[in-house]
Each structure stands twice: as structure tokens, then as C-alpha cells.
Design a protein around this motif. Structure first.
Motif, PDB file in Angstrom:
ATOM      1  N   LEU A 341      13.646   6.251  -1.952  1.00  0.00           N
ATOM      2  CA  LEU A 341      13.367   6.989  -3.187  1.00  0.00           C
ATOM      3  C   LEU A 341      12.068   7.771  -3.074  1.00  0.00           C
ATOM      4  O   LEU A 341      11.990   8.948  -3.476  1.00  0.00           O
ATOM      5  N   ALA A 342      11.036   7.127  -2.511  1.00  0.00           N
ATOM      6  CA  ALA A 342       9.755   7.813  -2.352  1.00  0.00           C
ATOM      7  C   ALA A 342       9.849   8.939  -1.323  1.00  0.00           C
ATOM      8  O   ALA A 342       9.291  10.030  -1.512  1.00  0.00           O
ATOM      9  N   LEU A 343      10.555   8.690  -0.232  1.00  0.00           N
ATOM     10  CA  LEU A 343      10.614   9.676   0.859  1.00  0.00           C
ATOM     11  C   LEU A 343      11.398  10.930   0.484  1.00  0.00           C
ATOM     12  O   LEU A 343      10.987  12.048   0.822  1.00  0.00           O
ATOM     13  N   ILE A 344      12.520  10.787  -0.207  1.00  0.00           N
ATOM     14  CA  ILE A 344      13.329  11.983  -0.487  1.00  0.00           C
ATOM     15  C   ILE A 344      12.644  12.903  -1.490  1.00  0.00           C
ATOM     16  O   ILE A 344      12.998  14.082  -1.604  1.00  0.00           O
ATOM     17  N   THR A 345      11.645  12.359  -2.203  1.00  0.00           N
ATOM     18  CA  THR A 345      10.886  13.193  -3.138  1.00  0.00           C
ATOM     19  C   THR A 345       9.515  13.574  -2.572  1.00  0.00           C
ATOM     20  O   THR A 345       8.706  14.191  -3.277  1.00  0.00           O
ATOM     21  N   GLY A 346       9.267  13.200  -1.321  1.00  0.00           N
ATOM     22  CA  GLY A 346       7.996  13.552  -0.676  1.00  0.00           C
ATOM     23  C   GLY A 346       6.803  12.828  -1.247  1.00  0.00           C
ATOM     24  O   GLY A 346       5.671  13.320  -1.180  1.00  0.00           O
ATOM     25  N   ASN A 347       7.025  11.627  -1.786  1.00  0.00           N
ATOM     26  CA  ASN A 347       5.956  10.911  -2.486  1.00  0.00           C
ATOM     27  C   ASN A 347       5.467   9.698  -1.696  1.00  0.00           C
ATOM     28  O   ASN A 347       5.560   8.556  -2.138  1.00  0.00           O
ATOM     29  N   VAL A 348       4.944   9.962  -0.508  1.00  0.00           N
ATOM     30  CA  VAL A 348       4.361   8.931   0.337  1.00  0.00           C
ATOM     31  C   VAL A 348       2.986   9.408   0.804  1.00  0.00           C
ATOM     32  O   VAL A 348       2.864  10.493   1.387  1.00  0.00           O
ATOM     33  N   GLY A 349       1.962   8.618   0.517  1.00  0.00           N
ATOM     34  CA  GLY A 349       0.637   8.905   1.049  1.00  0.00           C
ATOM     35  C   GLY A 349      -0.087  10.060   0.403  1.00  0.00           C
ATOM     36  O   GLY A 349      -1.042  10.591   0.968  1.00  0.00           O
ATOM     37  N   LYS A 350       0.318  10.453  -0.792  1.00  0.00           N
ATOM     38  CA  LYS A 350      -0.429  11.503  -1.485  1.00  0.00           C
ATOM     39  C   LYS A 350      -1.077  10.912  -2.731  1.00  0.00           C
ATOM     40  O   LYS A 350      -0.623   9.882  -3.243  1.00  0.00           O
ATOM     41  N   PRO A 351      -2.144  11.516  -3.237  1.00  0.00           N
ATOM     42  CA  PRO A 351      -2.833  10.941  -4.386  1.00  0.00           C
ATOM     43  C   PRO A 351      -1.887  10.642  -5.550  1.00  0.00           C
ATOM     44  O   PRO A 351      -1.155  11.513  -6.003  1.00  0.00           O
ATOM     45  N   GLY A 352      -1.885   9.402  -5.985  1.00  0.00           N
ATOM     46  CA  GLY A 352      -1.036   8.983  -7.090  1.00  0.00           C
ATOM     47  C   GLY A 352       0.347   8.529  -6.702  1.00  0.00           C
ATOM     48  O   GLY A 352       1.038   7.924  -7.517  1.00  0.00           O
ATOM     49  N   ALA A 353       0.776   8.793  -5.486  1.00  0.00           N
ATOM     50  CA  ALA A 353       2.176   8.570  -5.142  1.00  0.00           C
ATOM     51  C   ALA A 353       2.331   7.853  -3.813  1.00  0.00           C
ATOM     52  O   ALA A 353       1.896   8.360  -2.775  1.00  0.00           O
ATOM     53  N   SER A 354       2.945   6.663  -3.873  1.00  0.00           N
ATOM     54  CA  SER A 354       3.295   5.915  -2.667  1.00  0.00           C
ATOM     55  C   SER A 354       4.184   4.747  -3.045  1.00  0.00           C
ATOM     56  O   SER A 354       4.135   4.267  -4.180  1.00  0.00           O
ATOM     57  N   PRO A 355       4.994   4.244  -2.098  1.00  0.00           N
ATOM     58  CA  PRO A 355       5.662   2.960  -2.291  1.00  0.00           C
ATOM     59  C   PRO A 355       4.682   1.860  -1.917  1.00  0.00           C
ATOM     60  O   PRO A 355       4.238   1.765  -0.776  1.00  0.00           O
ATOM     61  N   PHE A 356       4.306   1.012  -2.874  1.00  0.00           N
ATOM     62  CA  PHE A 356       3.153   0.130  -2.716  1.00  0.00           C
ATOM     63  C   PHE A 356       3.546  -1.323  -2.959  1.00  0.00           C
ATOM     64  O   PHE A 356       3.827  -1.724  -4.085  1.00  0.00           O
ATOM     65  N   SER A 357       3.556  -2.119  -1.904  1.00  0.00           N
ATOM     66  CA  SER A 357       3.801  -3.557  -2.059  1.00  0.00           C
ATOM     67  C   SER A 357       2.501  -4.226  -2.481  1.00  0.00           C
ATOM     68  O   SER A 357       1.482  -4.074  -1.814  1.00  0.00           O
ATOM     69  N   ILE A 358       2.544  -4.947  -3.579  1.00  0.00           N
ATOM     70  CA  ILE A 358       1.365  -5.666  -4.066  1.00  0.00           C
ATOM     71  C   ILE A 358       1.387  -7.050  -3.428  1.00  0.00           C
ATOM     72  O   ILE A 358       2.256  -7.867  -3.721  1.00  0.00           O
ATOM     73  N   THR A 359       0.435  -7.297  -2.538  1.00  0.00           N
ATOM     74  CA  THR A 359       0.444  -8.492  -1.704  1.00  0.00           C
ATOM     75  C   THR A 359       0.159  -9.733  -2.534  1.00  0.00           C
ATOM     76  O   THR A 359      -0.413  -9.664  -3.620  1.00  0.00           O
ATOM     77  N   GLY A 360       0.535 -10.911  -1.989  1.00  0.00           N
ATOM     78  CA  GLY A 360       0.374 -12.152  -2.718  1.00  0.00           C
ATOM     79  C   GLY A 360      -0.996 -12.784  -2.556  1.00  0.00           C
ATOM     80  O   GLY A 360      -1.816 -12.756  -3.461  1.00  0.00           O
ATOM     81  N   GLN A 361      -1.287 -13.337  -1.376  1.00  0.00           N
ATOM     82  CA  GLN A 361      -2.492 -14.131  -1.193  1.00  0.00           C
ATOM     83  C   GLN A 361      -3.698 -13.274  -0.818  1.00  0.00           C
ATOM     84  O   GLN A 361      -3.558 -12.152  -0.349  1.00  0.00           O
ATOM     85  N   CYS A 362      -4.885 -13.886  -0.981  1.00  0.00           N
ATOM     86  CA  CYS A 362      -6.143 -13.146  -0.809  1.00  0.00           C
ATOM     87  C   CYS A 362      -6.249 -12.481   0.557  1.00  0.00           C
ATOM     88  O   CYS A 362      -6.833 -11.405   0.672  1.00  0.00           O
ATOM     89  N   ASN A 363      -5.692 -13.107   1.606  1.00  0.00           N
ATOM     90  CA  ASN A 363      -5.804 -12.488   2.933  1.00  0.00           C
ATOM     91  C   ASN A 363      -4.486 -12.492   3.680  1.00  0.00           C
ATOM     92  O   ASN A 363      -4.465 -12.611   4.911  1.00  0.00           O
TER      93      ASN A 363
END
Length: 743
Positions: A341-363
Motif C-alpha cells: 500500500l505504501a509503495l504503490i503510492t510512493g509513500n516510503v521514506g519521505k517526510p510524514g509517510a512510511s510503513p512504520f512498525s512500532i517495536t515492542g521492547q526497549c532494545n
């Protein structure tokens, strides 16, 4: 209680005295420290900067660091009370070895490490090197992960080494690798303030990563879409809430892609230059019409249209997810569809736009980068000969000593013990008796071992109670190193107080064991402190995606954390994003668009087990409560487990709020859980937090795993609910050492 206290003459004047502090203002005199030590929170992956207040050698208070880039002085309930964990009543204090009478008895460190080395080598000589398994964590500092990986893979010579991060983040790792060529979240927290659309899928950040909500608050013009089967606190914040059926997220995402293609909302130029596989993807989503997706998700066609068009017309849409996506037999492929979904709309690695996994543990990020488990250090690939040769040259060892494939993942190590292929196990800073799915399989696994070592900062825990050898470890606040958070920010962790009694840092334990094994001089030449590991890790990461080579402890401290990549020679500290140039970490530099089919989850409800169980976290507690269960304020806020059920279902079963009920699956029963009747949960579904050993959700969860990442499908198991026949039971031990898991 003293006689004066009983007579009311002792009013605890000293205990309740107040005074003024230049930093904290009017506060309890006991909480005013002599000095403040800067550090990073040791709970989740948000990576909040904070200070530990130290008085007379004790941690007496904490406060958020107002100048830290991540949290601007804010802390969640766990962070605000973290100093209490340092003097918890269940801290592990001495090495313990099970004696001939079956009891854990105190021994010295020399005997403990000599016994450990002897037992591990004995098992390997008798059954082969791979008969030793190691299960680590996401709680150590990166320097410890780096040292542990070398010790396990090269010193002990077993590749059957993994961490509990597989239980939460493996699907995100595998999904990034398959789509983008490497692990590593592309975006940054700053994107949450710059996005015009924020799409959260299976991510209840208000409970699980509450400090991230400040970024949403800082962006009042954004549109927030939340897709979740449960009306979470985060869903209540949404502009568009999508109450989809459990595990129907692939159908929703494919339906959105279908509509974007149909409405010409695809960035065709970006797709042509920077991706492969679009034609196959287009063909695969052709059947995912709004009407078809509506049947699978329970959403209306209008909701599906609305979500697709809001995302597709956005200038900078952000997609974030956590365990609602990862905890699934289709977790990796769900991440692939998010990336599509992010790639076909060109929304990877630009300000405001990325597919972002929110990690679980502190490290968890630190072990992914440097830990030598899911990949070779520096995101190198086991199967890549050039990667192995480069690493061998850096370490000055023969390339044949490096494994050419990853060893068994966490679930496979557990199942290997059941099959008696794993005969000895080393468990570090994790509590699998509570955290691993399908408790019966885990108990069988531990019963089958010849020797179990558990290294932890806390004892007793359900897992240390069944160990043959317990090693007491230092925890957060008692050791030095670095953590890497969800946005790839490397932050400093500092020692504020000494470990209790004979507890040692994990780093020191690893080096001391290496000396017993005779590999210290080769693997850790001259190492005495974590900085030695950090300096070598900088060399190993140089030129890689996760490049640390320009970082120093002093620089990290000065800036309150710095994102990687930060190559040597870098002079500017700024927000970094991956793949901003459209070049990916694949062989041809292009991202892969991967078709994925929706499938029903493995265990569907039936007449005997009519409800779908969902599990998750609550804001007050952490993992299996070995830490937070001994923090009085957190325990009082959330002392017991509960089950959420819709009023319609409760009425049909004749159940009332606060009834005590049992939750039963084909595998087991959780007894005496309090019932909460609420429309937060949809009819046909129930929800229970997984933190509580005395109401262990993993008595009923299933042995189902993502075939690619090996992450467990903790959610969507079929259960029934009955009124409890007995009062709630609390965990205890009984029977033989191996059988005495939970009462």
C-alpha cells in the motif's frame, strides 16, 4: 508495628515529611535526591529519556528529561515508577543451584559458571553442538547483545539461538526483509507530526506506547484512521474507526489497493522506477471489490471506500502497526500488504509517510541489529558468502566458523526440546512459562531438558522456579550501554546504583563464562566494559544500513539520542529516513510488491468454543509482571486479570459484571477471571490481558506460528466462557521441580 505506633504516638513524621527541591518543587523529602543520573527508560521501544534520582546510593525517584528528543519530559505510569523495580522484593540476589534434594541452594559465582560450562559442554559432546539452545530477550543493552551473539555462535558453537523478540517483532522483521530487502523501520516519530493521514492497524498506542500520543496531539490537522476489532482507547481517538473482524486486515488492505488502482491513485512513475511485481499485484487484488471485502471484514463498502480514498488522496500518509498485525500466522504477509500500500503510492521514506512498525521492547531493535540471531551482525545475511567473508575478516576468524543459515527460531527450540533434540537450555531475561503460547507444550519442553539455566534480575519467577541453575543479573539502572528505539534512535543507558548483593551485569556474566569456556581471549580480547563492545560494533556496522561508526557515547549523551545510520564523518544530527532516494536493500535496488491472499485464521469458533479470544496489554503492566507486579502503585491500579465480553453475549450466558468466570479452549482453562461487560468488545469476541501468571492466557492459546517469521498466533483462538465454580486461584508451585509450573 511498634507500641508507639499502636498507641498513635508515632505519626511517621519522618516518612511523610515534605520539602522543597529546585527541580521537583514541593515534594516528599524522601524523594529528593543527592544527584540525578541521565538514562533511557527500560520498558517499551518508545525510548524515553529520563533521570534517576539517587540518594545515599539508592534510587529514590525518577523524572522525564525535558530536553530529550523523544518524550520532552513526559513519562507513562511505568516509567514514572521505574525506580521501584530496583529494590523490588523479588530481585535475584545470589547464584542458585538445584541440589540433590531438588532444592535451589546458594552457591558462589565461580562454581555457578564452572557448572554451567561443564553441563553445556557435556551435553554438546554427547548429543552434538546444536543440542544446546539459547533464548534471549529484548531487554539487554546492545553491547550485551553483541557480546552474547559472539559467545553463543562462536564460543558455544550452537546456532539454535533466538530471543523473545520473535514473539512480538519477527513478522515485522520478515516483512521488511521480503518487501524492502532489509530489516529497519524506514520512518521517524517526527512523521506523526507531519503526516496528513495517520493509519494505525492493530496498534493501540494509547495503552501500549502512550507517549507516542503526544505526536498525534501535535498534529491537529491530521486525519486518524484506526482499524481494530476492539474499540481501544486509540480507536476512541479516531476520525474514522474501522471495526473489522479479527484477522481480516489483509482483506481490507487488498481492498484499499484495489480501489487505489481502480481510481488511478497509484504513483505509476514511482512504481515503474522503484518496484517490481506490480502487474502480479494488480491481478491478485482484482477480486477484492468493496462488496467482497465487506463480507470478509464486516465493514460496509462505504467505510472501505472512505478509508481507501482518504489514504490515496493524502500527500503524506503514515501507516503504523504493532501486535495486532504481528501476532498472526499471516503476520509477515500482512506486513507485506502494508508495504504494498505504501509503495504503490510512493509513500516510503519521505517526510510524514512510511510503513512504520512500532517495536515492542526497549532494545528489540538492538538485538535485531547486532545480536547475531535473526541475521548476522549489521543486517548481514547468513546465506551471503560475501557477508560472511567480510564479517570473518573483521573478527580475524575462519569464515567456515560462521553459520550459513539461521538456527532454530524460539518456537522451534521449544519444540526441539520436546523432541529431545535440545537437551540444555539457557534462558536470559525472559519468562516463557507465562509468555509462550500453549503452556502445555512449554511445560513438556522444560520437563524434557537435561539442564536449564535461567539468568534474570528477578527470582522467584515461574521460570526461575523450575531452573537447575539461576544466575542473578543486574537490570535497568544498574548497568551501562545503549538502546535503539523504534525510530532507530540510539540512546544512552547509564548505571545509577549498584546491583543488589551478588547480582552482576549480563555483560560481565557473558565475559566470565567466556573465560570458563576458554574463548575470552579470541572473541573478547582485552574487553572489560561495554564500551569495548560498542567500539567493535561500530567497526562491524560501518557501511551497513544500520551504520553506527560515527557515534560515540559522548555524542549520544549530548544530543539525547541519535538515529542511525550515522556514518563516520557525519557532522549534522538530524532526522533520518531510509529509502528516501527510492533505492532499496535488494539485489536490484527495487522494492518487491508481493501478492498476498486473505485466509481465515486457523482456529475458527464452533459450537463447543463459540468465542474468538483476543489478547493484549494494559498500560499499567509490562510483559509477565516480573517487574511491574512488584511496583505497588502499578499493582494497585491493575491487580488482577479480567475478561471483556459484549453485553449481548453476557446476557445470553446469564452472566453479570464482576462475575468470576473460566475461559476454556481445546488446550486448557484459565480459572476465576473477573468479567467486564462492555461494548468495547464486539459480540462473539472476548479480550483478556496476557500479563498475569495466575490467570495465564497461554493456558488456552494455540501452537500456531507464522511459517515465515515463526511468530506465534497469540490471538484468535476459539474459547467458551463459563461461570467459575471456585474462587480465583493464584500461582504457586507444587510437585516435582519440572512439573511445578503453575498451581
Amino acid at each position: 508495628m511498634s507500641l508507639k505506633r499502636q498507641l498513635g504516638l508515632d505519626i511517621l513524621e519522618e516518612k511523610y515529611a515534605y520539602a522543597s527541591d529546585p527541580v521537583m518543587g514541593h515534594t516528599s523529602e524522601q524523594k529528593i535526591p543527592d544527584t540525578w543520573v541521565s538514562t533511557t527508560c527500560g520498558y517499551c521501544s518508545v525510548g524515553c529519556g529520563m533521570f534517576i534520582g539517587v540518594k545515599d546510593g539508592r534510587a529514590v525517584s525518577v523524572r522525564g528529561n525535558p530536553d530529550h528528543a523523544v518524550n520532552s519530559g513526559l513519562l507513562c505510569p511505568k516509567g514514572l515508577s521505574e525506580h521501584y523495580t530496583l529494590e523490588a522484593s523479588n530481585r535475584a540476589l545470589y547464584p542458585l543451584l538445584r541440589n540433590k534434594r531438588g532444592k535451589l541452594a546458594r552457591i558462589g559465582w565461580d562454581e555457578a559458571l564452572a557448572t554451567m560450562a561443564e553441563k553445556f559442554r557435556g551435553v554438546q559432546q554427547k548429543y552434538g553442538r546444536e543440542a544446546l539452545g539459547v533464548l534471549s530477550t529484548g531487554q539487554l543493552v546492545t553491547e550485551e547483545f553483541y557480546a552474547l551473539g559472539k559467545l553463543v555462535q562462536l564460543g558455544l558453537g550452537t546456532k539454535n539461538y533466538d530471543g523473545n523478540t520473535t514473539l512480538c517483532m519477527a513478522s515485522a522483521v520478515s516483512g521488511y526483509k521480503r518487501s524492502l530487502g532489509s530489516d529497519g523501520p524506514p520512518g521517524a516519530y517526527e512523521d506523526l507530526t507531519q503526516a496528513d493521514v495517520i493509519f494505525l492497524i492493530g496498534a493501540n498506542i494509547a495503552d501500549n506506547h502512550p507517549i507516542l500520543c503526544q505526536y498525534l496531539d501535535a498534529n491537529p490537522s491530521r486525519t486518524l484512521i484506526v482499524a481494530d476489532p476492539r474499540v481501544t482507547k486509540t480507536a476512541m481517538m479516531a476520525d474514522l474507526y474501522l471495526p473489522l473482524k479479527p484477522r481480516s486486515d489483509i482483506a481490507l488492505l487488498n481492498g484499499m489497493i484495489h480501489l487505489l488502482i481502480e481510481n488511478d491513485l497509484v504513483d505509476r512513475e514511482y512504481v515503474a522506477v522503484h518496484t517490481t511485481g506490480f502487474d502480479q499485484l494488480e491481478e491478485s487484488v482484482r477480486k477484492y471489490t468493496p462488496e467482497y471485502v465487506s463480507q470478509l471484514t464486516g465493514l460496509t463498502p462505504e467505510q472501505i471506500y472512505k478509508a481507501a480514498l482518504i489514504y490515496g488522496k493524502a500527500n503524506a500518509p503514515f501507516i503504523g502497526w504493532t501486535m495486532g498485525v504481528n501476532h498472526s500466522t499471516k503476520g509477515t504477509e500482512t506486513v507485506n500488504v502494508i508495504n504494498n500500500l505504501a509503495l504503490i503510492t510512493g509513500n516510503v521514506g519521505k517526510p510524514g509517510a512510511s510503513p512504520f512498525s512500532i517495536t515492542g521492547q526497549c532494545n528489540a531493535m538492538g538485538t535485531r541489529e547486532a545480536g547475531f540471531a535473526s541475521s548476522l551482525p549489521g543486517y548481514r545475511k547468513f546465506e551471503s558468502a560475501p557477508d560472511r567473508e567480510e564479517l570473518a575478516a573483521l573478527w580475524g576468524i575462519g569464515v567456515e566458523r560462521l553459520p550459513t543459515s539461521r538456527g532454530w527460531a524460539y518456537p522451534d527450540i521449544v519444540e526441539g526440546a520436546v523432541a529431545k533434540k535440545i537437551r540444555a537450555l539457557w534462558v536470559i531475561a525472559t519468562n516463557p512459562i507465562v509468555s509462550f503460547p500453549n503452556l502445555g507444550v512449554l511445560q513438556h519442553s522444560l520437563d524434557s531438558l537435561d539442564f536449564l539455566v535461567v539468568q534474570d534480575g528477578f527470582h522467584p519467577t515461574p521460570t526461575t522456579e523450575v531452573a537447575d541453575l539461576v544466575l542473578p543479573a543486574a537490570i535497568w539502572g544498574e548497568k551501562e550501554g545503549t538502546y535503539t528505539n523504534s525510530e532507530r534512535r540510539v540512546s544512552k543507558v547509564n548505571r545509577a546504583v549498584n546491583p543488589p548483593r551478588e547480582a552482576r551485569s549480563d555483560f560481565d556474566i557473558f565475559l566470565d563464562l567466556a573465560k570458563k569456556l576458554g574463548c575470552y581471549g579470541e572473541l573478547f580480547p582485552g574487553w572489560t566494559q561495554p564500551k569495548d563492545a560498542f567500539d567493535e560494533w561500530k567497526q562491524v556496522s560501518a557501511g551497513r544500513l544500520c551504520d553506527y561508526s560515527g557515534l560515540t557515547y559522548e555524542l549520544i549523551e549530548r544530543h539525547g539520542g541519535i538515529q542511525w545510520p550515522y556514518p563516520a564523518g557525519t557532522t549534522e544530527v538530524r532526522t533520518t529516513r531510509l529509502y528516501s532516494d527510492g533505492h532499496f536493500s535488494t539485489e536490484n535496488g527495487k522494492a518487491r510488491l508481493l501478492p498476498v491472499e486473505w485466509e481465515p485464521f486457523p482456529e475458527q469458533p464452533n459450537a463447543d468454543f463459540p468465542f474468538v479470544l483476543n489478547t493484549g496489554r494494559t498500560v499499567e503492566h509490562w510483559h509477565t509482571r516480573t517487574k511491574t507486579g512488584n511496583v505497588p502503585i502499578l499493582e494497585r491500579l491493575s491487580p488482577n486479570a479480567w475478561l471483556e465480553m459484549n453485553p449481548r453475549d453476557a446476557q445470553s450466558l446469564g452472566l453479570k459484571p464482576h462475575d468470576h468466570i473460566d475461559v476454556i479452549s481445546a488446550r486448557g482453562r484459565v480459572k476465576g477471571v473477573e468479567l467486564r461487560v462492555t461494548e468495547i468488545i464486539a459480540p462473539g469476541q472476548v479480550f483478556m490481558p496476557f500479563h498475569y501468571a495466575e490467570a495465564n492466557a497461554n493456558r488456552v492459546t494455540q501452537s500456531a506460528f507464522d511459517p515465515i517469521s515463526r511468530e506465534p498466533n497469540y490471538k484468535q483462538c476459539a474459547v467458551r466462557v463459563e461461570k467459575a465454580q471456585i474462587a480465583p486461584q493464584y500461582w504457586g508451585v507444587r510437585g516435582s521441580p519440572r512439573a511445578r509450573v503453575l498451581a
